[in-house]
Design an enzyme around this catalytic site. Structure first.
Site, PDB file in Angstrom:
ATOM      1  N   LEU A 127      -6.507 -11.888   5.532  1.00 26.58           N
ATOM      2  CA  LEU A 127      -6.303 -11.879   6.990  1.00 26.58           C
ATOM      3  C   LEU A 127      -4.953 -11.222   7.272  1.00 26.58           C
ATOM      4  CD1 LEU A 127      -7.719 -15.154   8.530  1.00 26.58           C
ATOM      5  CD2 LEU A 127      -8.545 -12.809   8.717  1.00 26.58           C
ATOM      6  N   HIS A 128      -4.981  -9.888   7.266  1.00 27.65           N
ATOM      7  CA  HIS A 128      -3.729  -9.132   7.403  1.00 27.65           C
ATOM      8  C   HIS A 128      -2.989  -9.465   8.712  1.00 27.65           C
ATOM      9  CE1 HIS A 128      -5.218  -6.411   4.246  1.00 27.65           C
ATOM     10  NE2 HIS A 128      -6.331  -6.295   4.908  1.00 27.65           N
ATOM     11  N   ASP A 129      -3.637  -9.098   9.824  1.00 35.04           N
ATOM     12  CA  ASP A 129      -2.924  -9.094  11.109  1.00 35.04           C
ATOM     13  C   ASP A 129      -2.503 -10.482  11.613  1.00 35.04           C
ATOM     14  OD1 ASP A 129      -3.114  -6.357  11.062  1.00 35.04           O
ATOM     15  OD2 ASP A 129      -4.915  -6.278  12.298  1.00 35.04           O
TER      16      ASP A 129
ATOM     17  N   THR B 125      -0.146 -10.019   2.828  1.00 38.77           N
ATOM     18  CA  THR B 125      -1.465 -10.282   3.439  1.00 38.77           C
ATOM     19  C   THR B 125      -2.543 -10.486   2.376  1.00 38.77           C
ATOM     20  OG1 THR B 125      -2.120  -7.945   3.720  1.00 38.77           O
ATOM     21  CG2 THR B 125      -0.809  -8.939   5.475  1.00 38.77           C
TER      22      THR B 125
END
Ligand code: BDR
Ligand code: CA
Length: 313
Positions: free
Chosen positions: A242-244, A196
């Site tokens: 933008l991890h998720d 991420t």
């Protein structure tokens, strides 16, 4: 091919919000059976409200949103207002939701949904602490074998930790829950910080969201504007990770990602390294592999996909 049925388990969070928007914009590949909220980035009353704000932003007022666990299994709740702001969705000004919260508890919704569908046809997408999923597995162990796949954001190996020197936030908040989930027989795909942190919203990428000129494009640009100040200061990076959205992008275009099928264990005892994902990337432990641990992403391909899909909302 028919759309993949998923439950998004989440603690929005600006990056959770973008992950949800990407899923709701992609009905050919993804059918969202429901969204379950959990305490994490901010307390449960806010995450269950934010999930509905995001559905309404997407114009999808009929998505069912359920509130789940308001605290980790065995520890006090740790939140992350220092990253996401007081509301969890700081940045854009968005109206309070009109959609109701469902009456059923999120954990029961997860159990009932897995039991109601053929085994191997429902994917779980946790974007926050794993409390709801672990509670469901503890309450109804029969559902573990019915899960098609768990594609989750959490953990780190090379990047080690973000909330402590050793642990990533989602796993740290509820290590006992993570332990239960990683021990479960359900197939797992893990999006750790290692990947991420390569999905950064640089200025041109943020400009591309804004240039969509839509309510959604502008809101996403404002969310990532807000969220990026923290990571820029901390890591000196070019923008917010933008991890998720890596989770929902993986469901649409898995070929953007690469990783290794390895053993991952969760530290649940040491206070110093609590919540660490001990990922055997180099295959030195002899322990059985239990997760596809993603290490790389084609970041340009990821942002092209995201921008193209957000434009549809
Ligand atoms: C994770 O923690 C949260 O702050 C984000 O929403 C993401 O799920 C990153 O460590
Ligand atoms: Ca999250």
């Amino acid at each position: 091919m028919s759309a993949r049925k998923i439950i998004i388990d989440t603690d929005p969070g600006q990056d959770d919000a973008v992950a949800i928007l990407l899923a709701l914009a992609s009905p050919e590949e993804i059918e969202v059976l429901g969204i379950t909220a959990v305490a994490g980035n901010v307390p449960l009353p806010l995450t269950s409200k934010n999930a509905r704000i995001v559905c309404e932003l997407a114009g999808k007022h009929d998505v069912k949103v359920y509130a789940g666990c308001d605290r980790p299994l065995g520890r006090d709740l740790v939140t992350a207002e220092h990253v996401h702001g007081k509301t969890g969705l700081d940045g854009p000004v968005l109206p309070d939701p009109q959609m109701p919260l469902q009456e059923q508890h999120a954990v029961d919704f997860i159990i009932d949904t897995l039991r109601a569908h053929k085994p191997g046809t429902v994917t779980l997408c946790p974007l926050g602490p794993l409390t709801n999923i672990a509670m469901a597995f503890e309450k109804a162990p029969d559902i573990m074998d019915r899960v098609q796949e768990i594609v989750l954001m959490g953990g780190a190996y090379f990047e080690v930790g973000n909330i402590t020197p050793a642990a990533e936030f989602n796993i740290y908040v509820d290590p006992q829950a993570a332990h239960i989930v990683f021990k479960s027989p359900a197939p797992k795909v893990v999006m750790p910080l290692d990947v991420t942190h390569k999905a950064l919203v640089t200025k041109p990428r943020n400009d591309a969201f804004r240039a969509l000129g839509t309510k959604v494009g502008i809101a996403v640009a404002e969310m990532t504007d807000f969220f990026e100040r923290f990571d820029k200061e901390k890591y000196g990076s070019n923008g917010a990770p933008l991890h998720d959205p890596c989770v929902t992008a993986y469901l649409i275009k898995p070929e953007l990602f690469s990783g290794r099928y390895i053993n991952v264990e969760i530290e649940t005892h040491s206070e110093l390294t609590m919540g660490m994902t001990v990922a055997d990337w180099w295959g030195v432990s002899g322990r059985e592999a239990n997760a596809l641990f993603i290490g790389d992403v084609d970041a340009d391909g990821f942002f092209d996909l995201l921008t193209e899909r957000l434009a549809r909302l």
